[in-house]
Design a protein around this motif. Structure first.
Motif, PDB file in Angstrom:
ATOM      1  N   TYR A  20       0.808  -1.221   0.000  1.00  0.00           N
ATOM      2  CA  TYR A  20       0.000   0.000   0.000  1.00  0.00           C
ATOM      3  C   TYR A  20       0.846   1.277   0.000  1.00  0.00           C
ATOM      4  CZ  TYR A  20      -4.438  -2.369   0.488  1.00  0.00           C
ATOM      5  OH  TYR A  20      -5.549  -3.134   0.239  1.00  0.00           O
ATOM      6  N   ASN A  21       2.141   1.118   0.228  1.00  0.00           N
ATOM      7  CA  ASN A  21       2.975   2.338   0.183  1.00  0.00           C
ATOM      8  C   ASN A  21       3.139   2.843  -1.243  1.00  0.00           C
ATOM      9  OD1 ASN A  21       4.590   0.347  -0.724  1.00  0.00           O
ATOM     10  ND2 ASN A  21       6.321   0.768   0.627  1.00  0.00           N
ATOM     11  N   GLN A  22       2.595   2.104  -2.205  1.00  0.00           N
ATOM     12  CA  GLN A  22       2.636   2.563  -3.596  1.00  0.00           C
ATOM     13  C   GLN A  22       1.408   3.418  -3.921  1.00  0.00           C
ATOM     14  OE1 GLN A  22       5.420   1.876  -5.609  1.00  0.00           O
ATOM     15  NE2 GLN A  22       6.001   1.397  -3.497  1.00  0.00           N
TER      16      GLN A  22
ATOM     17  N   GLY B 153       7.738  11.920  -1.540  1.00  0.00           N
ATOM     18  CA  GLY B 153       8.866  11.875  -2.474  1.00  0.00           C
ATOM     19  C   GLY B 153       8.344  11.868  -3.904  1.00  0.00           C
ATOM     20  N   ALA B 154       9.211  11.458  -4.830  1.00  0.00           N
ATOM     21  CA  ALA B 154       8.868  11.563  -6.254  1.00  0.00           C
ATOM     22  C   ALA B 154       7.636  10.729  -6.621  1.00  0.00           C
ATOM     23  CB  ALA B 154      10.069  11.133  -7.081  1.00  0.00           C
ATOM     24  N   HIS B 155       7.563   9.498  -6.099  1.00  0.00           N
ATOM     25  CA  HIS B 155       6.433   8.632  -6.471  1.00  0.00           C
ATOM     26  C   HIS B 155       5.112   9.252  -5.999  1.00  0.00           C
ATOM     27  CE1 HIS B 155       4.236   4.918  -7.295  1.00  0.00           C
ATOM     28  NE2 HIS B 155       3.669   5.067  -6.105  1.00  0.00           N
ATOM     29  N   HIS B 156       5.114   9.739  -4.758  1.00  0.00           N
ATOM     30  CA  HIS B 156       3.912  10.364  -4.222  1.00  0.00           C
ATOM     31  C   HIS B 156       3.530  11.580  -5.058  1.00  0.00           C
ATOM     32  CE1 HIS B 156       1.990  13.468  -1.590  1.00  0.00           C
ATOM     33  NE2 HIS B 156       1.189  12.456  -1.339  1.00  0.00           N
ATOM     34  N   ARG B 157       4.548  12.399  -5.358  1.00  0.00           N
ATOM     35  CA  ARG B 157       4.274  13.642  -6.102  1.00  0.00           C
ATOM     36  C   ARG B 157       3.673  13.318  -7.477  1.00  0.00           C
ATOM     37  NH1 ARG B 157       9.385  15.568  -6.841  1.00  0.00           N
ATOM     38  NH2 ARG B 157       9.333  14.407  -8.807  1.00  0.00           N
ATOM     39  N   ASP B 158       4.266  12.350  -8.187  1.00  0.00           N
ATOM     40  CA  ASP B 158       3.796  12.029  -9.539  1.00  0.00           C
ATOM     41  C   ASP B 158       2.363  11.480  -9.519  1.00  0.00           C
ATOM     42  OD1 ASP B 158       6.242  12.854 -10.347  1.00  0.00           O
ATOM     43  OD2 ASP B 158       7.061  10.845 -10.703  1.00  0.00           O
TER      44      ASP B 158
ATOM     45  N   SER C  78      -3.634  10.038 -22.377  1.00  0.00           N
ATOM     46  CA  SER C  78      -2.900  11.301 -22.245  1.00  0.00           C
ATOM     47  C   SER C  78      -1.448  11.195 -22.679  1.00  0.00           C
ATOM     48  CB  SER C  78      -2.949  11.796 -20.793  1.00  0.00           C
ATOM     49  OG  SER C  78      -2.226  10.901 -19.980  1.00  0.00           O
ATOM     50  N   LYS C  79      -0.910  10.007 -22.785  1.00  0.00           N
ATOM     51  CA  LYS C  79       0.520   9.884 -23.084  1.00  0.00           C
ATOM     52  C   LYS C  79       0.758   8.942 -24.246  1.00  0.00           C
ATOM     53  CE  LYS C  79       3.964  11.090 -19.802  1.00  0.00           C
ATOM     54  NZ  LYS C  79       4.864  10.705 -18.746  1.00  0.00           N
ATOM     55  N   GLU C  80       1.472   9.453 -25.238  1.00  0.00           N
ATOM     56  CA  GLU C  80       1.907   8.600 -26.352  1.00  0.00           C
ATOM     57  C   GLU C  80       3.174   7.869 -25.901  1.00  0.00           C
ATOM     58  OE1 GLU C  80       0.793   8.319 -29.744  1.00  0.00           O
ATOM     59  OE2 GLU C  80      -1.047   9.167 -28.888  1.00  0.00           O
ATOM     60  N   GLY C  81       3.375   6.676 -26.362  1.00  0.00           N
ATOM     61  CA  GLY C  81       4.613   5.935 -26.072  1.00  0.00           C
ATOM     62  C   GLY C  81       4.890   5.836 -24.587  1.00  0.00           C
ATOM     63  N   ILE C  82       3.880   5.384 -23.876  1.00  0.00           N
ATOM     64  CA  ILE C  82       3.967   5.335 -22.405  1.00  0.00           C
ATOM     65  C   ILE C  82       5.018   4.305 -21.930  1.00  0.00           C
ATOM     66  CG2 ILE C  82       2.086   3.665 -22.270  1.00  0.00           C
ATOM     67  CD1 ILE C  82       1.108   5.207 -19.818  1.00  0.00           C
ATOM     68  N   THR C  83       5.824   4.687 -20.953  1.00  0.00           N
ATOM     69  CA  THR C  83       6.838   3.752 -20.415  1.00  0.00           C
ATOM     70  C   THR C  83       6.204   2.907 -19.313  1.00  0.00           C
ATOM     71  OG1 THR C  83       7.494   5.288 -18.676  1.00  0.00           O
ATOM     72  CG2 THR C  83       8.679   5.478 -20.773  1.00  0.00           C
TER      73      THR C  83
ATOM     74  N   TYR D 112       2.909   2.434 -14.393  1.00  0.00           N
ATOM     75  CA  TYR D 112       2.819   2.074 -12.983  1.00  0.00           C
ATOM     76  C   TYR D 112       2.246   3.241 -12.169  1.00  0.00           C
ATOM     77  CZ  TYR D 112       4.125   0.108  -8.492  1.00  0.00           C
ATOM     78  OH  TYR D 112       4.074  -0.393  -7.216  1.00  0.00           O
ATOM     79  N   ILE D 113       2.719   4.450 -12.479  1.00  0.00           N
ATOM     80  CA  ILE D 113       2.222   5.646 -11.762  1.00  0.00           C
ATOM     81  C   ILE D 113       0.716   5.793 -12.012  1.00  0.00           C
ATOM     82  CG2 ILE D 113       2.410   8.197 -11.614  1.00  0.00           C
ATOM     83  CD1 ILE D 113       4.978   7.087 -10.737  1.00  0.00           C
ATOM     84  N   GLN D 114       0.319   5.583 -13.268  1.00  0.00           N
ATOM     85  CA  GLN D 114      -1.111   5.716 -13.604  1.00  0.00           C
ATOM     86  C   GLN D 114      -1.947   4.693 -12.836  1.00  0.00           C
ATOM     87  OE1 GLN D 114      -1.585   5.434 -17.852  1.00  0.00           O
ATOM     88  NE2 GLN D 114      -0.742   7.481 -18.215  1.00  0.00           N
ATOM     89  N   LYS D 115      -1.440   3.463 -12.781  1.00  0.00           N
ATOM     90  CA  LYS D 115      -2.181   2.405 -12.071  1.00  0.00           C
ATOM     91  C   LYS D 115      -2.351   2.788 -10.604  1.00  0.00           C
ATOM     92  CE  LYS D 115      -0.780  -1.671 -14.698  1.00  0.00           C
ATOM     93  NZ  LYS D 115       0.005  -2.899 -14.675  1.00  0.00           N
ATOM     94  N   CYS D 116      -1.269   3.316 -10.012  1.00  0.00           N
ATOM     95  CA  CYS D 116      -1.326   3.668  -8.575  1.00  0.00           C
ATOM     96  C   CYS D 116      -2.300   4.829  -8.357  1.00  0.00           C
ATOM     97  CB  CYS D 116       0.059   4.047  -8.060  1.00  0.00           C
ATOM     98  SG  CYS D 116       1.182   2.657  -8.050  1.00  0.00           S
ATOM     99  N   ALA D 117      -2.283   5.817  -9.238  1.00  0.00           N
ATOM    100  CA  ALA D 117      -3.186   6.970  -9.076  1.00  0.00           C
ATOM    101  C   ALA D 117      -4.631   6.505  -9.180  1.00  0.00           C
ATOM    102  CB  ALA D 117      -2.879   8.028 -10.128  1.00  0.00           C
ATOM    103  N   SER D 118      -4.875   5.632 -10.159  1.00  0.00           N
ATOM    104  CA  SER D 118      -6.230   5.180 -10.412  1.00  0.00           C
ATOM    105  C   SER D 118      -6.759   4.328  -9.241  1.00  0.00           C
ATOM    106  CB  SER D 118      -6.189   4.416 -11.734  1.00  0.00           C
ATOM    107  OG  SER D 118      -7.306   3.711 -11.923  1.00  0.00           O
ATOM    108  N   ALA D 119      -5.910   3.421  -8.712  1.00  0.00           N
ATOM    109  CA  ALA D 119      -6.346   2.588  -7.579  1.00  0.00           C
ATOM    110  C   ALA D 119      -6.516   3.443  -6.321  1.00  0.00           C
ATOM    111  CB  ALA D 119      -5.341   1.469  -7.333  1.00  0.00           C
ATOM    112  N   SER D 120      -5.686   4.498  -6.170  1.00  0.00           N
ATOM    113  CA  SER D 120      -5.781   5.350  -4.976  1.00  0.00           C
ATOM    114  C   SER D 120      -7.148   6.012  -4.901  1.00  0.00           C
ATOM    115  CB  SER D 120      -4.720   6.457  -5.001  1.00  0.00           C
ATOM    116  OG  SER D 120      -3.444   5.906  -5.030  1.00  0.00           O
ATOM    117  N   PHE D 121      -7.699   6.344  -6.062  1.00  0.00           N
ATOM    118  CA  PHE D 121      -9.006   6.992  -6.120  1.00  0.00           C
ATOM    119  C   PHE D 121     -10.013   6.143  -5.352  1.00  0.00           C
ATOM    120  CE2 PHE D 121     -11.393   9.989  -9.158  1.00  0.00           C
ATOM    121  CZ  PHE D 121     -12.548   9.986  -8.395  1.00  0.00           C
TER     122      PHE D 121
END
Ligand code: HEM
Length: 668
Positions: free
Chosen positions: A109-111, A119-124, A273-278, A283-292
């Motif tokens: 859950y720290n993700q 830090g960076a992950h939280h901010r993104d 929103s992003k072309e050529g997603i890394t 991973y950031i998108q998945k975490c933001a979406s699940a956090s909702f």
């Protein structure tokens, strides 16, 4: 500047720094209730509703209070000034979250945003969520919120007893529609089941101190098979559902976006929103979406349930809110978002719901990352900072009659310091403030408005027609581990008494031997033979069990203690018998005569012969002929009362010394 000048400045700076650091380390911690060494205030922590105890303690120790639990520092803030000074004005160092190995690292859950370290992950992740929840998207979300609430009304009508399940279903379907464009039909829906499961697991693991591994992070490295490591298996099992919640709904939308069938949603927008997603972006998108979902569902459900509770307890408030709605909304129409600004009483009522029973009475814990000084007190780096929002929202000096629901308090304001808007204390603080506030308030508004315009809410009655008084008990997001200390503490105390008495006796015996000029065994040797080893093991196990139970580190330890205790006790009793047998055998030998027992030194444990017989006596005496048995039964049991020191006249000669070299290995 010359070389000497630079050196001088450097020296002065070093001295100044040293003085500051020295001064810092000399500063006291904020006041707080006195605790015990190392465990600190652990035994004083209330099992439930800790915010109420913290509020009482704050009256004694002040609005910045220090607590210590198993070596961890906690600082409880109980006033708007303290909260604003630290969590808001110094948010650069007060925005981290405490490390919770079980919930964070082991369950993953720290993700997700709420528990993510600062830090960076939280901010993104937070940036994505905040942009999705911006007022720009509000009209679109409002349409979904209104439509889902409309679907909810007939469900309550059909089955009002299950209104709470219907609320959960309403929130789940609203959130999933907005986050993933997914329509949830009922609570049996696999997606809702998954989300409910993760919410359950989260709540169980979220209790600060619920698992021993949170106090001793090193335990996360013990092997799974290790006794007491049940928490590792549990964490693995729970991690599976949190991973699933992060991946499966996202992958479903990703597939739909590829196929061109995706409904409008927060996640679909992120993916597009992003072309050529890394993989990192993904991973950031998945975490933001699940956090909702993780952060938004249970909280909103709780506020809606509070609304129902308040309406059943305050019918006159309900009536006023209904009259306001009825006077504005013409018959045949339901209220909608455009009516909101013209419903001041309802607005005040919803503020009061947030104040009366805040969803997160202690917000979420923050962590300070650097040593800090506040009001002359030292706030140590790493301390967990708890904002006692409940204390602020129930301070009678700020909100008179704080335990009553009085919407009028916000309408007729004569004093700007009285009855301030409670929402800044309901949705958290500083850089971790709730990003879903707007969304939550919209959900609550449309829900309350539609329910009030269609239903009357009252207390339930039992089959005899008697009104059932609802319980106004809230557990809150943060709870301390529930534990009944009494059993443990009394066992620990009694074992300690047994040990102390045994050791006093052993010491006295040794002293006695020394005074007789004999070179007895060493004290440690005697302690190993006086039976205290068994009680030491029992004591250690009880203490370990207490700590494990306090931290809910799974029941293996209790099982172990239950299994081992009788073995230890029976072993002890057999040793007693063995000691006696050995002594009897020695009687006939010269050795025994040379080193015998003191008349005034009670040297063994004895039981009332009237009740259980002398357990110390050899078993053979039990089977001996009546005469023998008679002899044994007549033995005085209480050694101190016996003129002969309590030892059988026929079994040993009484001299001045105790025979200490008995063989404790039991032959029986
Ligand atoms: C009545 C409903 C709600 C209440 C009372 C509430 C309250 C809170 C509180 C007290 C915090 C902790 C703030 C802090 O650490 O100081 C928080 C954090 C959070 N809330 Fe809410 N919340 C609600 C609904 C929602 C909703 C609907 C969403 C999502 C749409 C949401 C998303 C979040 C997130 C992501 C965080 C973590 C923020 C961070 O750590 O940076 N909340 N909320």
């Amino acid at each position: 500047m010359t070389g000497y000048g630079a050196l001088l400045v450097l020296c002065l700076a070093a001295v100044a720094l040293y003085r500051i650091l020295r001064h810092r380390s000399q500063l006291p911690l904020p006041p707080g209730p006195p605790g015990l060494p190392y465990i600190g205030n652990a035994l004083q922590m209330p099992a439930d509703q800790s915010w109420k105890a913290f509020t009482q303690w704050a009256q004694v120790y002040g609005d910045v209070m220090h607590l210590s639990v198993m070596g961890r520092d906690f600082v409880v803030l109980s006033s708007p000034e303290a909260v604003s000074d630290l969590l808001e004005k110094r948010s650069a160092i007060y925005s981290d979250r405490p490390v919770m190995p079980m919930l964070g690292e082991m369950m993953g859950y720290n993700q997700l945003i709420p528990l993510s370290p600062y830090g960076a992950h939280h901010r993104d992740c937070r940036k994505l969520l905040v942009s999705g929840l911006s007022p720009r998207n509000e009209p679109e979300y409002n349409m979904v919120q209104a439509a889902k609430t409309l679907e909810y009304l007939p469900k309550i009508l059909a089955d009002s007893k299950r209104f709470r399940s219907h609320i959960r279903c309403l929130v789940a379907s609203t959130v999933f529609q907005i986050t993933h464009g997914y329509g949830v039909a009922n609570l049996d829906d696999p997606m809702t089941q998954l989300a409910e499961q993760t919410n359950d697991d989260f709540s169980r693991a979220a209790t600060p101190g619920a698992f021993l591994v949170d106090a001793f992070p090193i335990l996360q490295y013990v092997p799974d098979w290790f006794p007491g490591a049940g928490f590792k298996r549990k964490a693995k099992e729970w991690r599976k559902s949190s991973d699933k919640l992060r991946n499966e709904p996202y992958e479903m939308v990703e597939q739909q976006v590829i196929e061109g069938t995706a409904s409008p949603s927060f996640t679909a927008d992120l993916i597009r929103s992003k072309e050529g997603i890394t993989p990192e972006d993904q991973y950031i998108q998945k975490c933001a979406s699940a956090s909702f979902y993780v952060a938004g569902a249970d909280t909103t459900v709780s506020a809606m349930e509070s609304f129902f509770l308040a309406m059943s307890l305050y019918p006159e408030v309900q009536k006023k809110a209904q009259e306001e709605i009825d006077s504005l909304v013409e018959p045949g129409r339901l209220p909608n978002f455009s009516d909101r600004s013209k419903l001041p009483y309802l607005d005040a009522l919803l503020k009061e719901i947030h104040r009366w029973n805040p969803v997160a009475p202690l917000a979420l814990p923050h962590r300070v990352t650097e040593n800090d000084i506040y009001r002359g007190y030292r706030i140590p780096a790493g301390a967990t900072i708890l904002a006692n929002s409940w204390a602020i929202l129930h301070d009678p000096a700020r909100y008179p009659s704080p335990f009553d629901v009085i919407p009028e308090r916000y309408l007729s304001k004569t004093n700007e310091h009285l009855n301030p808007d409670p929402r800044p204390f309901e949705f958290g603080y500083g850089r971790r403030v709730c990003p879903g506030q707007l969304f939550a308030e919209d959900s609550l508004f449309i829900f309350a408005a539609m329910v009030l315009s269609t239903f009357n809410i009252s207390k339930a009655s039992n089959p005899d027609g008697k009104t059932i008084e609802p319980e106004v008990e809230y557990t809150g997001v943060i709870r301390w581990a529930t534990v009944s200390m009494v059993n443990f503490v009394s066992t620990i105390v009694s074992l300690s008494i047994v040990l102390i008495l045994t050791w006093i006796k052993t010491y006295a015996i040794r002293k006695h031997i020394s005074s007789m000029g004999q070179s007895g065994k060493s004290l440690s040797n005697l302690c190993a033979r006086d039976g205290s080893i068994y009680f030491v093991i029992l004591l250690i196990m009880t203490i370990f069990n207490l700590v494990a139970t306090t931290y809910q580190a799974i029941g293996d330890v209790t099982v172990l203690e239950l299994a081992v205790s009788p073995i230890l006790i029976s072993r002890f009793l057999l040793d007693l018998r063995g000691a006696d047998t050995a002594r009897r055998n020695h009687v006939d030998t010269d050795e025994a005569l040379a080193s015998t027992v003191s008349e005034d030194t009670p040297e063994s444990l004895c039981f009332s012969s009237a009740v259980v017989g002398n357990l110390e006596a050899p078993l053979t005496s039990f089977f001996a002929d009546d005469e023998d048995q008679q002899e044994h039964e007549e033995l005085p049991c209480d050694l101190t009362d016996s003129p002969s020191g309590g030892l059988a006249e026929n079994s040993i000669k009484h001299e001045d010394t105790v025979h200490l070299d008995v063989d404790y290995t039991c032959e029986a």
